[in-house]
Design a protein around this motif. Structure first.
Motif, PDB file in Angstrom:
ATOM      1  N   SER A  10       0.878  13.340   3.769  1.00 30.95           N
ATOM      2  CA  SER A  10       1.684  13.289   2.523  1.00 30.95           C
ATOM      3  C   SER A  10       2.990  12.704   2.893  1.00 30.95           C
ATOM      4  CB  SER A  10       1.971  14.544   1.742  1.00 30.95           C
ATOM      5  OG  SER A  10       2.641  15.598   2.626  1.00 30.95           O
ATOM      6  N   GLN A  11       3.433  12.503   4.086  1.00 30.44           N
ATOM      7  CA  GLN A  11       4.909  11.933   4.438  1.00 30.44           C
ATOM      8  C   GLN A  11       4.696  10.551   4.798  1.00 30.44           C
ATOM      9  OE1 GLN A  11       5.432  14.775   7.664  1.00 30.44           O
ATOM     10  NE2 GLN A  11       7.028  15.826   6.390  1.00 30.44           N
ATOM     11  N   VAL A  12       3.507  10.060   4.826  1.00 27.94           N
ATOM     12  CA  VAL A  12       3.449   8.582   5.290  1.00 27.94           C
ATOM     13  C   VAL A  12       2.994   7.733   4.167  1.00 27.94           C
ATOM     14  CG1 VAL A  12       1.704   7.139   6.558  1.00 27.94           C
ATOM     15  CG2 VAL A  12       2.279   9.703   7.424  1.00 27.94           C
ATOM     16  N   ALA A  13       3.607   6.494   4.085  1.00 31.41           N
ATOM     17  CA  ALA A  13       3.372   5.523   3.147  1.00 31.41           C
ATOM     18  C   ALA A  13       2.995   4.297   4.248  1.00 31.41           C
ATOM     19  CB  ALA A  13       4.764   5.276   2.511  1.00 31.41           C
ATOM     20  N   ALA A  14       1.663   3.852   3.488  1.00 30.20           N
ATOM     21  CA  ALA A  14       1.435   2.573   4.241  1.00 30.20           C
ATOM     22  C   ALA A  14       1.282   1.608   2.916  1.00 30.20           C
ATOM     23  CB  ALA A  14      -0.306   2.990   4.775  1.00 30.20           C
ATOM     24  N   ILE A  15       2.263   0.598   3.194  1.00 28.94           N
ATOM     25  CA  ILE A  15       2.431  -0.195   2.091  1.00 28.94           C
ATOM     26  C   ILE A  15       2.197  -1.796   2.536  1.00 28.94           C
ATOM     27  CG2 ILE A  15       4.244  -1.385   0.734  1.00 28.94           C
ATOM     28  CD1 ILE A  15       5.639   1.299   0.917  1.00 28.94           C
ATOM     29  N   THR A  16       1.408  -2.576   1.609  1.00 34.82           N
ATOM     30  CA  THR A  16       1.066  -3.908   1.975  1.00 34.82           C
ATOM     31  C   THR A  16       1.298  -4.825   0.594  1.00 34.82           C
ATOM     32  OG1 THR A  16      -0.630  -5.246   2.946  1.00 34.82           O
ATOM     33  CG2 THR A  16      -1.510  -3.375   1.290  1.00 34.82           C
ATOM     34  N   PHE A  17       0.929  -5.926   0.697  1.00 31.19           N
ATOM     35  CA  PHE A  17       1.367  -6.910  -0.584  1.00 31.19           C
ATOM     36  C   PHE A  17      -0.044  -7.000  -1.440  1.00 31.19           C
ATOM     37  CE2 PHE A  17       3.916  -8.429   2.920  1.00 31.19           C
ATOM     38  CZ  PHE A  17       5.016  -8.337   2.271  1.00 31.19           C
ATOM     39  N   THR A  18      -1.232  -6.657  -1.356  1.00 27.78           N
ATOM     40  CA  THR A  18      -2.326  -6.936  -2.176  1.00 27.78           C
ATOM     41  C   THR A  18      -3.166  -5.542  -2.407  1.00 27.78           C
ATOM     42  OG1 THR A  18      -3.848  -7.712  -0.762  1.00 27.78           O
ATOM     43  CG2 THR A  18      -2.350  -9.484  -1.625  1.00 27.78           C
ATOM     44  N   GLU A  19      -3.619  -5.476  -3.462  1.00 32.28           N
ATOM     45  CA  GLU A  19      -4.539  -4.280  -3.694  1.00 32.28           C
ATOM     46  C   GLU A  19      -5.813  -4.292  -2.613  1.00 32.28           C
ATOM     47  OE1 GLU A  19      -4.293  -1.792  -5.648  1.00 32.28           O
ATOM     48  OE2 GLU A  19      -2.354  -2.206  -6.532  1.00 32.28           O
ATOM     49  N   LEU A  20      -6.384  -5.466  -2.399  1.00 27.97           N
ATOM     50  CA  LEU A  20      -7.454  -5.367  -1.694  1.00 27.97           C
ATOM     51  C   LEU A  20      -6.859  -5.058  -0.218  1.00 27.97           C
ATOM     52  CD1 LEU A  20     -10.231  -6.744  -0.894  1.00 27.97           C
ATOM     53  CD2 LEU A  20      -9.370  -8.711  -0.699  1.00 27.97           C
ATOM     54  N   ALA A  21      -5.693  -5.521   0.080  1.00 32.70           N
ATOM     55  CA  ALA A  21      -5.347  -5.074   1.529  1.00 32.70           C
ATOM     56  C   ALA A  21      -4.694  -3.677   1.712  1.00 32.70           C
ATOM     57  CB  ALA A  21      -3.932  -5.988   2.023  1.00 32.70           C
ATOM     58  N   ALA A  22      -4.518  -3.095   0.581  1.00 32.08           N
ATOM     59  CA  ALA A  22      -4.011  -1.505   0.464  1.00 32.08           C
ATOM     60  C   ALA A  22      -5.642  -0.863   0.794  1.00 32.08           C
ATOM     61  CB  ALA A  22      -3.506  -1.315  -0.863  1.00 32.08           C
TER      62      ALA A  22
END
Length: 85
Positions: A10-22
């Motif tokens: 719950s402390q981790v955010a994995a952020i990218t640019f597209t929904e597909l990549a997420a």
């Protein structure tokens, strides 16, 4: 590595640019965790884990594996919307 070192999912955010990549990122995280717990080190982690997981890292990862759905995996826009809400 964050999870193996004791961070809660719950402390981790994995952020990218597209929904597909997420979506791909979420699948990749699950795959890496499963492989590490099976005592297989993915190529991308071999420099960080040349001898595999320590006992403490394995315990941390085992605990985190049950809560991987708590990782915030989204686009930067989705993440910002969550913060605003």
């Amino acid at each position: 590595m964050l999870l193996a070192r004791g961070a809660k999912p719950s402390q981790v955010a994995a952020i990218t640019f597209t929904e597909l990549a997420a979506g791909e990122l979420a699948l990749r995280i699950r795959s890496y965790v499963a492989r590490l717990l099976a005592k297989e080190t993915p190529d991308v982690l071999k420099d960080a884990l040349p001898t595999g997981l320590s006992r403490e890292e394995r315990e941390n990862l085992t605990s985190a594996a049950e809560h991987l759905d708590e990782i915030s995996t989204s686009t930067i826009h989705g993440f910002c919307q969550e913060i605003i809400r």
